[in-house]
Design a protein around this motif. Structure first.
Motif, PDB file in Angstrom:
ATOM      1  N   GLU A 138       0.813  -1.223   0.000  1.00  8.90           N
ATOM      2  CA  GLU A 138       0.000   0.000   0.000  1.00  8.90           C
ATOM      3  C   GLU A 138       0.843   1.269   0.000  1.00  8.90           C
ATOM      4  O   GLU A 138       0.345   2.340  -0.337  1.00  8.90           O
ATOM      5  CB  GLU A 138      -0.929   0.019   1.228  1.00  8.90           C
ATOM      6  N   LYS A 139       2.105   1.167   0.367  1.00  3.30           N
ATOM      7  CA  LYS A 139       2.993   2.336   0.392  1.00  3.30           C
ATOM      8  C   LYS A 139       3.541   2.669  -1.000  1.00  3.30           C
ATOM      9  O   LYS A 139       4.158   3.707  -1.184  1.00  3.30           O
ATOM     10  CB  LYS A 139       4.162   2.104   1.349  1.00  3.30           C
ATOM     11  N   LEU A 140       3.324   1.793  -1.967  1.00  2.03           N
ATOM     12  CA  LEU A 140       3.799   2.027  -3.334  1.00  2.03           C
ATOM     13  C   LEU A 140       2.741   2.761  -4.140  1.00  2.03           C
ATOM     14  O   LEU A 140       1.550   2.489  -4.021  1.00  2.03           O
ATOM     15  CB  LEU A 140       4.110   0.700  -4.025  1.00  2.03           C
ATOM     16  N   THR A 141       3.194   3.667  -4.984  1.00  2.00           N
ATOM     17  CA  THR A 141       2.298   4.340  -5.919  1.00  2.00           C
ATOM     18  C   THR A 141       2.141   3.511  -7.180  1.00  2.00           C
ATOM     19  O   THR A 141       1.045   3.350  -7.702  1.00  2.00           O
ATOM     20  CB  THR A 141       2.858   5.726  -6.294  1.00  2.00           C
ATOM     21  N   ALA A 142       3.274   2.993  -7.659  1.00  2.00           N
ATOM     22  CA  ALA A 142       3.264   2.235  -8.909  1.00  2.00           C
ATOM     23  C   ALA A 142       4.413   1.231  -8.925  1.00  2.00           C
ATOM     24  O   ALA A 142       5.419   1.403  -8.238  1.00  2.00           O
ATOM     25  CB  ALA A 142       3.384   3.172 -10.113  1.00  2.00           C
ATOM     26  N   LEU A 143       4.236   0.207  -9.732  1.00  2.00           N
ATOM     27  CA  LEU A 143       5.294  -0.739 -10.072  1.00  2.00           C
ATOM     28  C   LEU A 143       5.610  -0.524 -11.539  1.00  2.00           C
ATOM     29  O   LEU A 143       4.698  -0.512 -12.379  1.00  2.00           O
ATOM     30  CB  LEU A 143       4.843  -2.187  -9.851  1.00  2.00           C
ATOM     31  N   ILE A 144       6.881  -0.339 -11.847  1.00  2.00           N
ATOM     32  CA  ILE A 144       7.320  -0.253 -13.239  1.00  2.00           C
ATOM     33  C   ILE A 144       8.228  -1.446 -13.486  1.00  2.00           C
ATOM     34  O   ILE A 144       9.233  -1.633 -12.794  1.00  2.00           O
ATOM     35  CB  ILE A 144       8.057   1.073 -13.520  1.00  2.00           C
TER      36      ILE A 144
END
Length: 168
Positions: A138-144
């Motif tokens: 939940e602390k991540l905005t996005a995965l690239i």
């Protein structure tokens, strides 16, 4: 690199995927970059419009990463628009993981000081775990990543509100 706007203050973590992102950022203008990666700093050194600050700290391993109290003390006093964070694997609940506890401390500090966190990895990291969680998903905005994650991980990240982007 498209997700990084001109004028942004960015933290670049360590690792080969983050180094690839540093190379992609080399053409940007008006960036302020802080990094604990000697390799990423070298990729951006001398680029017009990019100010690079190396955190300092204890040199760890052949990848030129900097860790320790000096590193985290500096990061605690900064604010980042974006933190680009490398990882080594995924926990069963979709949390990103890494092997080195000192590097994890740096990652956590940068994430805590960032408005947005972009996790970067390649497909080799999708099917493996590591020693410790970095932060909850939940602390991540996005995965690239270089390809979409497996369906189970993709579902967990989606439930956590993490946007999934495939780099081209």
């Amino acid at each position: 690199a498209v997700r990084v706007p001109a004028g942004a203050t960015v933290f670049l973590d360590v690792g080969t995927t983050v180094e690839a992102a540093a190379k992609a950022l080399a053409g940007h203008q008006a960036l302020r970059v802080f990094t604990n990666s000697m390799a990423s700093a070298i990729h951006l050194a001398g680029r017009a419009g990019i100010e690079v600050t190396v955190t300092g700290g204890n040199l760890r391993g052949a990848d030129g990463s900097l860790v320790g109290d000096t590193t985290t003390a500096l990061l605690r006093d900064l604010r980042f628009d974006l933190a680009l964070i490398g990882l080594s694997g995924w926990d069963e609940d979709g949390s990103p993981m890494d092997f080195d506890l000192d590097k994890i401390a740096v990652k956590r500090t940068a994430i805590a000081r960032a408005q947005q966190t972009l996790a970067l990895c390649d497909a080799s990291k999708f099917e493996r775990t590591a020693v410790a969680r970095i932060v909850p998903a939940e602390k991540l905005t996005a995965l690239i990543a270089d390809c979409p994650p497996p369906p189970a991980l993709s579902d967990m990240l989606g439930q956590a509100g993490v946007e999934i982007l495939v780099a081209t």
